[in-house]
Design a protein around this motif. Structure first.
Motif, PDB file in Angstrom:
ATOM      1  N   ILE A   7     -62.081  -5.263 -36.563  1.00 14.01           N
ATOM      2  CA  ILE A   7     -60.906  -4.246 -37.099  1.00 14.01           C
ATOM      3  C   ILE A   7     -60.326  -4.824 -38.383  1.00 14.01           C
ATOM      4  N   ILE A   8     -60.170  -3.920 -39.288  1.00 17.51           N
ATOM      5  CA  ILE A   8     -59.509  -4.283 -40.460  1.00 17.51           C
ATOM      6  C   ILE A   8     -58.385  -3.528 -40.637  1.00 17.51           C
ATOM      7  N   TYR A   9     -57.099  -4.096 -41.009  1.00 17.72           N
ATOM      8  CA  TYR A   9     -55.944  -3.307 -41.092  1.00 17.72           C
ATOM      9  C   TYR A   9     -55.484  -3.740 -42.514  1.00 17.72           C
ATOM     10  N   GLY A  10     -54.932  -2.347 -43.067  1.00 21.87           N
ATOM     11  CA  GLY A  10     -54.308  -2.339 -44.527  1.00 21.87           C
ATOM     12  C   GLY A  10     -53.770  -1.043 -44.671  1.00 21.87           C
ATOM     13  N   PRO A  11     -52.629  -1.122 -45.458  1.00 22.75           N
ATOM     14  CA  PRO A  11     -51.685   0.233 -45.646  1.00 22.75           C
ATOM     15  C   PRO A  11     -52.646   1.370 -46.330  1.00 22.75           C
TER      16      PRO A  11
ATOM     17  N   GLY B 190     -70.992  -3.796 -33.167  1.00 21.80           N
ATOM     18  CA  GLY B 190     -71.395  -3.606 -34.570  1.00 21.80           C
ATOM     19  C   GLY B 190     -70.771  -2.686 -35.321  1.00 21.80           C
ATOM     20  N   THR B 191     -69.571  -2.230 -34.892  1.00 26.86           N
ATOM     21  CA  THR B 191     -68.739  -1.552 -35.861  1.00 26.86           C
ATOM     22  C   THR B 191     -67.475  -2.003 -36.475  1.00 26.86           C
ATOM     23  N   LEU B 192     -67.417  -1.543 -37.672  1.00 24.00           N
ATOM     24  CA  LEU B 192     -66.300  -2.009 -38.500  1.00 24.00           C
ATOM     25  C   LEU B 192     -65.168  -0.729 -38.441  1.00 24.00           C
ATOM     26  N   ALA B 193     -63.897  -1.033 -37.783  1.00 22.50           N
ATOM     27  CA  ALA B 193     -62.991  -0.293 -37.473  1.00 22.50           C
ATOM     28  C   ALA B 193     -61.943  -0.322 -38.521  1.00 22.50           C
ATOM     29  N   LEU B 194     -61.732   0.652 -39.404  1.00 21.12           N
ATOM     30  CA  LEU B 194     -60.485   0.543 -40.417  1.00 21.12           C
ATOM     31  C   LEU B 194     -59.249   1.427 -39.865  1.00 21.12           C
TER      32      LEU B 194
ATOM     33  N   PHE C 160     -60.958  -8.840 -48.479  1.00 21.59           N
ATOM     34  CA  PHE C 160     -61.217  -8.327 -49.596  1.00 21.59           C
ATOM     35  C   PHE C 160     -61.442  -9.443 -50.612  1.00 21.59           C
ATOM     36  N   GLU C 161     -60.464 -10.392 -50.596  1.00 21.79           N
ATOM     37  CA  GLU C 161     -60.493 -11.486 -51.576  1.00 21.79           C
ATOM     38  C   GLU C 161     -61.898 -12.384 -51.177  1.00 21.79           C
TER      39      GLU C 161
ATOM     40  N   LYS D 265     -69.262  -2.190 -48.493  1.00 23.11           N
ATOM     41  CA  LYS D 265     -69.348  -3.665 -48.753  1.00 23.11           C
ATOM     42  C   LYS D 265     -68.723  -4.588 -47.763  1.00 23.11           C
ATOM     43  N   LEU D 266     -67.534  -4.038 -47.081  1.00 24.81           N
ATOM     44  CA  LEU D 266     -67.120  -5.107 -45.965  1.00 24.81           C
ATOM     45  C   LEU D 266     -67.826  -5.186 -44.863  1.00 24.81           C
ATOM     46  N   ALA D 267     -68.421  -4.080 -44.091  1.00 19.15           N
ATOM     47  CA  ALA D 267     -69.304  -3.692 -43.314  1.00 19.15           C
ATOM     48  C   ALA D 267     -70.553  -4.895 -43.420  1.00 19.15           C
TER      49      ALA D 267
END
Length: 68
Positions: free
Chosen positions: A4-8, A42-46, A62-63, A19-21
């Motif tokens: 899980i990736i959190y961001g505003p 196997g899932t990227l959750a945004l 991201f960095e 790219k993140l996945a």
């Protein structure tokens, strides 16, 4: 594994999702994921929902992905 990736809103999660996945070795992406939704393997959750235990901070990932 899933992540899980959190961001505003508007920070670039969706724009950089593929790219993140790939960086995380995940094959599926769920955009606008909410904590009450299932998170398949196997899932990227945004998400823009703050305070989710174990969520990765978008800026930090991201960095790492773009070697900033």
């Amino acid at each position: 594994m899933s992540a899980i990736i959190y961001g505003p809103q508007g920070c670039g999660k969706t724009r950089n999702a593929e790219k993140l996945a790939k960086h995380l070795g995940l094959s599926n992406i769920i955009d606008d994921w909410m904590p009450d939704q299932e998170l398949p393997e196997g899932t990227l959750a945004l998400t823009s929902v703050p305070g989710i235990k174990g969520a990765l901070d978008f800026c930090e990932v991201f960095e790492e992905v773009f070697n900033l």
